[in-house]
Design an enzyme around this catalytic site. Sequence first.
Site, PDB file in Angstrom:
ATOM      1  N   GLU A   1       0.853  -1.195   0.000  1.00 27.94           N
ATOM      2  CA  GLU A   1       0.000   0.000   0.000  1.00 27.94           C
ATOM      3  C   GLU A   1       0.886   1.242   0.000  1.00 27.94           C
ATOM      4  O   GLU A   1       1.735   1.407   0.880  1.00 27.94           O
ATOM      5  CB  GLU A   1      -0.925  -0.024   1.219  1.00 27.94           C
TER       6      GLU A   1
ATOM      7  N   ALA B   1      -5.043  -3.925  -7.358  1.00 32.17           N
ATOM      8  CA  ALA B   1      -6.334  -3.437  -6.834  1.00 32.17           C
ATOM      9  C   ALA B   1      -6.138  -2.006  -6.353  1.00 32.17           C
ATOM     10  O   ALA B   1      -6.315  -1.694  -5.173  1.00 32.17           O
ATOM     11  CB  ALA B   1      -6.817  -4.343  -5.712  1.00 32.17           C
TER      12      ALA B   1
ATOM     13  N   GLY C   1      -7.718   0.693  -7.348  1.00 34.15           N
ATOM     14  CA  GLY C   1      -8.867   1.564  -7.548  1.00 34.15           C
ATOM     15  C   GLY C   1      -9.480   1.363  -8.921  1.00 34.15           C
ATOM     16  O   GLY C   1      -8.997   0.564  -9.724  1.00 34.15           O
ATOM     17  N   ARG C   2     -10.556   2.083  -9.148  1.00 41.55           N
ATOM     18  CA  ARG C   2     -11.288   1.949 -10.411  1.00 41.55           C
ATOM     19  C   ARG C   2     -11.472   3.320 -11.037  1.00 41.55           C
ATOM     20  O   ARG C   2     -11.441   4.332 -10.368  1.00 41.55           O
ATOM     21  CB  ARG C   2     -12.634   1.266 -10.148  1.00 41.55           C
TER      22      ARG C   2
ATOM     23  N   ALA D   1     -22.190   0.078  -4.885  1.00 37.89           N
ATOM     24  CA  ALA D   1     -23.399  -0.352  -5.574  1.00 37.89           C
ATOM     25  C   ALA D   1     -24.650   0.343  -5.017  1.00 37.89           C
ATOM     26  O   ALA D   1     -25.516   0.792  -5.782  1.00 37.89           O
ATOM     27  CB  ALA D   1     -23.535  -1.866  -5.445  1.00 37.89           C
TER      28      ALA D   1
ATOM     29  N   HIS E   1     -32.174  -8.960  23.321  1.00 39.88           N
ATOM     30  CA  HIS E   1     -31.047  -9.616  24.000  1.00 39.88           C
ATOM     31  C   HIS E   1     -31.119 -11.122  23.788  1.00 39.88           C
ATOM     32  O   HIS E   1     -32.209 -11.682  23.884  1.00 39.88           O
ATOM     33  CB  HIS E   1     -31.099  -9.312  25.494  1.00 39.88           C
TER      34      HIS E   1
HETATM   35  P1  FAD Z   1     -21.299  -1.280 -13.245  1.00 44.90           P
HETATM   36  O1  FAD Z   1     -21.697  -2.269 -12.236  1.00 44.90           O
HETATM   37  O2  FAD Z   1     -19.883  -1.244 -13.675  1.00 44.90           O
HETATM   38  O3  FAD Z   1     -22.229  -1.543 -14.495  1.00 44.90           O
HETATM   39  C1  FAD Z   1     -22.122  -0.826 -15.687  1.00 44.90           C
HETATM   40  C2  FAD Z   1     -22.695  -1.655 -16.809  1.00 44.90           C
HETATM   41  O4  FAD Z   1     -22.772  -0.835 -17.967  1.00 44.90           O
HETATM   42  C3  FAD Z   1     -21.829  -2.858 -17.186  1.00 44.90           C
HETATM   43  O5  FAD Z   1     -22.643  -3.976 -17.421  1.00 44.90           O
HETATM   44  C4  FAD Z   1     -21.158  -2.408 -18.481  1.00 44.90           C
HETATM   45  O6  FAD Z   1     -20.847  -3.490 -19.352  1.00 44.90           O
HETATM   46  C5  FAD Z   1     -22.236  -1.547 -19.074  1.00 44.90           C
HETATM   47  N1  FAD Z   1     -21.763  -0.526 -20.030  1.00 44.90           N
HETATM   48  C6  FAD Z   1     -20.717   0.318 -19.885  1.00 44.90           C
HETATM   49  N2  FAD Z   1     -20.661   1.152 -20.947  1.00 44.90           N
HETATM   50  C7  FAD Z   1     -21.693   0.808 -21.754  1.00 44.90           C
HETATM   51  C8  FAD Z   1     -22.164   1.296 -22.982  1.00 44.90           C
HETATM   52  N3  FAD Z   1     -21.599   2.343 -23.592  1.00 44.90           N
HETATM   53  N4  FAD Z   1     -23.230   0.694 -23.552  1.00 44.90           N
HETATM   54  C9  FAD Z   1     -23.848  -0.345 -22.924  1.00 44.90           C
HETATM   55  N5  FAD Z   1     -23.452  -0.847 -21.751  1.00 44.90           N
HETATM   56  C10 FAD Z   1     -22.390  -0.270 -21.169  1.00 44.90           C
HETATM   57  N6  FAD Z   1     -19.690  -2.208  -4.069  1.00 44.90           N
HETATM   58  C11 FAD Z   1     -20.455  -2.351  -2.968  1.00 44.90           C
HETATM   59  O7  FAD Z   1     -21.306  -1.503  -2.716  1.00 44.90           O
HETATM   60  N7  FAD Z   1     -20.303  -3.421  -2.134  1.00 44.90           N
HETATM   61  C12 FAD Z   1     -19.375  -4.378  -2.357  1.00 44.90           C
HETATM   62  O8  FAD Z   1     -19.266  -5.326  -1.582  1.00 44.90           O
HETATM   63  C13 FAD Z   1     -18.551  -4.259  -3.503  1.00 44.90           C
HETATM   64  N8  FAD Z   1     -17.624  -5.193  -3.777  1.00 44.90           N
HETATM   65  C14 FAD Z   1     -16.877  -5.097  -4.915  1.00 44.90           C
HETATM   66  C15 FAD Z   1     -15.937  -6.072  -5.181  1.00 44.90           C
HETATM   67  C16 FAD Z   1     -15.178  -6.006  -6.333  1.00 44.90           C
HETATM   68  C17 FAD Z   1     -14.162  -7.080  -6.609  1.00 44.90           C
HETATM   69  C18 FAD Z   1     -15.385  -4.930  -7.246  1.00 44.90           C
HETATM   70  C19 FAD Z   1     -14.601  -4.854  -8.528  1.00 44.90           C
HETATM   71  C20 FAD Z   1     -16.318  -3.944  -6.986  1.00 44.90           C
HETATM   72  C21 FAD Z   1     -17.070  -4.008  -5.815  1.00 44.90           C
HETATM   73  N9  FAD Z   1     -18.005  -3.030  -5.491  1.00 44.90           N
HETATM   74  C22 FAD Z   1     -18.758  -3.139  -4.356  1.00 44.90           C
HETATM   75  C23 FAD Z   1     -18.233  -1.848  -6.361  1.00 44.90           C
HETATM   76  C24 FAD Z   1     -19.471  -2.061  -7.216  1.00 44.90           C
HETATM   77  O9  FAD Z   1     -19.300  -3.223  -7.999  1.00 44.90           O
HETATM   78  C25 FAD Z   1     -19.712  -0.843  -8.088  1.00 44.90           C
HETATM   79  O10 FAD Z   1     -19.793   0.309  -7.280  1.00 44.90           O
HETATM   80  C26 FAD Z   1     -20.992  -0.987  -8.886  1.00 44.90           C
HETATM   81  O11 FAD Z   1     -20.966  -2.132  -9.707  1.00 44.90           O
HETATM   82  C27 FAD Z   1     -21.240   0.249  -9.747  1.00 44.90           C
HETATM   83  O12 FAD Z   1     -22.452   0.115 -10.397  1.00 44.90           O
HETATM   84  P2  FAD Z   1     -22.741   0.808 -11.791  1.00 44.90           P
HETATM   85  O13 FAD Z   1     -24.113   0.363 -12.198  1.00 44.90           O
HETATM   86  O14 FAD Z   1     -22.453   2.245 -11.709  1.00 44.90           O
HETATM   87  O15 FAD Z   1     -21.657   0.206 -12.814  1.00 44.90           O
HETATM   88  P1  AMP Z   2      -9.359   1.846  -3.260  1.00 43.17           P
HETATM   89  O1  AMP Z   2      -9.288   3.018  -4.203  1.00 43.17           O
HETATM   90  O2  AMP Z   2     -10.049   2.120  -1.975  1.00 43.17           O
HETATM   91  O3  AMP Z   2      -9.856   0.604  -3.943  1.00 43.17           O
HETATM   92  O4  AMP Z   2      -7.865   1.520  -2.816  1.00 43.17           O
HETATM   93  C1  AMP Z   2      -6.801   1.430  -3.697  1.00 43.17           C
HETATM   94  C2  AMP Z   2      -5.516   1.597  -2.905  1.00 43.17           C
HETATM   95  O5  AMP Z   2      -4.399   1.380  -3.760  1.00 43.17           O
HETATM   96  C3  AMP Z   2      -5.336   2.990  -2.304  1.00 43.17           C
HETATM   97  O6  AMP Z   2      -5.199   2.880  -0.909  1.00 43.17           O
HETATM   98  C4  AMP Z   2      -4.057   3.510  -2.956  1.00 43.17           C
HETATM   99  O7  AMP Z   2      -3.262   4.275  -2.055  1.00 43.17           O
HETATM  100  C5  AMP Z   2      -3.329   2.227  -3.356  1.00 43.17           C
HETATM  101  N1  AMP Z   2      -2.364   2.401  -4.461  1.00 43.17           N
HETATM  102  C6  AMP Z   2      -2.543   3.102  -5.606  1.00 43.17           C
HETATM  103  N2  AMP Z   2      -1.434   3.045  -6.393  1.00 43.17           N
HETATM  104  C7  AMP Z   2      -0.516   2.273  -5.729  1.00 43.17           C
HETATM  105  C8  AMP Z   2       0.818   1.825  -6.003  1.00 43.17           C
HETATM  106  N3  AMP Z   2       1.458   2.148  -7.138  1.00 43.17           N
HETATM  107  N4  AMP Z   2       1.460   1.046  -5.082  1.00 43.17           N
HETATM  108  C9  AMP Z   2       0.823   0.682  -3.928  1.00 43.17           C
HETATM  109  N5  AMP Z   2      -0.426   1.088  -3.622  1.00 43.17           N
HETATM  110  C10 AMP Z   2      -1.104   1.856  -4.492  1.00 43.17           C
END
Ligand code: FAD
Ligand code: AMP
Length: 476
Positions: free
Chosen positions: A211, A276, A278-279, A327, A451
């Site tokens: 991290e 992992a 971030g997104r 989500a 309880h």
């Molecule tokens: P998405 O779920 O990404 O859905 C978007 C959809 O749009 C997808 O099907 C995609 O294919 C489609 N799409 C994109 N562009 C286009 C286009 N131009 N035309 C047609 N379709 C398109 N969140 C939680 O709250 N709790 C959790 O426990 C949790 N666990 C997670 C674990 C992992 C490993 C990951 C990766 C994420 C997790 N998240 C969790 C985050 C959560 O998945 C997202 O916040 C959520 O899916 C976002 O929803 P969304 O509908 O905005 O987008």
């Molecule tokens: P989150 O955005 O909560 O899913 O967490 C992603 C984590 O990855 C954050 O805590 C960042 O500080 C960490 N991170 C991002 N880039 C790097 C990197 N190059 N090396 C190690 N950790 C990283």
Amino acid sequence: MADEFDVVVIGAGPAGYPAAIRGAQNGLKVACVDAWRNRDGTAALGGTCLNAGCIPSKALLESTELYHRLRKEFAVHGIRASGIELDLPTMQQRRAGIVKKMTDGIGALFKAAGVTAIQGHGRLLPDRRVEVTAQDGSKRLLAAKHVVLASGSAPIELKGLPFDGEHIIDSWTALELGAVPKRLGVIGAGAIGLELGSVWRRLGSEVVVLEALNEFLAAADRQLAREALRQLRQQELDIRLGASVSAARTVSGAVEVSYDDAKGSQRVTVDTLIVAVGRRPYTEDLLAPDTGVILDRRGFVTVDEQCATGVDGVWAIGDCVRGPMLAHKGKEEGVMVADLIAGRYGEVNYRAIPSIIYTAPEIATVGATEEQVKASGRAYKVGVFPFLANGRARALEATAGFVKMISAADDDEILGVHIIGPLAGELIAEAVLALEYRASSEDLQRTMHAHPTLSEALHEASLAVDKRSIDSINKS
Ligand code: FAD
Ligand code: AMP
């Protein structure tokens, strides 16, 4: 000729599909366009959450926790088991089966609500028209009074560490591994990194988590984060803070990871590396030129509090807009927008978004941290109650952690609740409701809790705010 709808939603993830269903419930003609493809090329509704995120990760967290507890924790209950074997293919089939049932379920919900599901990539054109490109390349034009962009997010790839699908992998691939890596590296100690690290640690991997930040769970309440770090390290997750990964290379089937920490350049070798970090918003080819919709520097669709883009009839929700990528946050935005479109009341309370990390123990928070309240200058009170003093937690043999409640010193309004402990993710719901109703700690103090339940820990934390806890010693 365009097919006409009242509402076209682009994306059927947890933001888009509720928007489509609520739109139909409101009597509107709705289409939902989605491009998701599984690894085998099949289409599925539900987006990242159902196919590659929340649901499959929780399925594996449950299975692996049972495996771990059977091996390490059942003996204390007087249950001895021998010959325990891991059957990873069955575990993975169960995960896949849950995902399939849930994603098929959305198809059934669409049918029942009268939502038209359209498979393909949607692209917004000017004047609320949407061009859909099917997998075979054929195009179809839709016209709508309102378009809701819900295109979600994608994993961030680090420069110099491209995903190769085998050794350097994203979170989706990490959920579908067919063998337990001997040495697993995880870059990023966020929710996703910690959950995936826990899954494979419980199955026997040696896990190192790198991290970049010096502080663990930097956005969380410090007291909570300290306890979380202690608990997770006890599980032999080798969490290295201040470790910024700069490069990795695959040599003879192993990944050499280079990182910098306070001591200088370091290296660790693993068999599999999960990135992992971030997104990012997934907004590629979502907008034709001249739609008027603005993407910010990082690719998020720019919206106001009501998720309006500023272009008449175009809205955006979920991970592709500002705010936590969760989500449930997307779902509430979807419902709000669908109601606003129908001329109904809609609102999202951005001050009461719960956030949960499904490690063991779970980590769940809502509202302000103690550090944030302190920085605001507002005088406050804190109550902390340990699960050690909770009867149900004792019975569960899950006494690690606590509930921390912060309320304002003047009017006693609850400002934040931070829980680490058994089923914290379920317990936080009461705290969310309390924040939603702007409850005081006294409101919770005067609410009866059954309880023996874990929820009594929340009750006792509210009492501890005024140093009136019954089941623990109140520190002055
Ligand atoms: P998405 O779920 O990404 O859905 C978007 C959809 O749009 C997808 O099907 C995609 O294919 C489609 N799409 C994109 N562009 C286009 C286009 N131009 N035309 C047609 N379709 C398109 N969140 C939680 O709250 N709790 C959790 O426990 C949790 N666990 C997670 C674990 C992992 C490993 C990951 C990766 C994420 C997790 N998240 C969790 C985050 C959560 O998945 C997202 O916040 C959520 O899916 C976002 O929803 P969304 O509908 O905005 O987008
Ligand atoms: P989150 O955005 O909560 O899913 O967490 C992603 C984590 O990855 C954050 O805590 C960042 O500080 C960490 N991170 C991002 N880039 C790097 C990197 N190059 N090396 C190690 N950790 C990283």
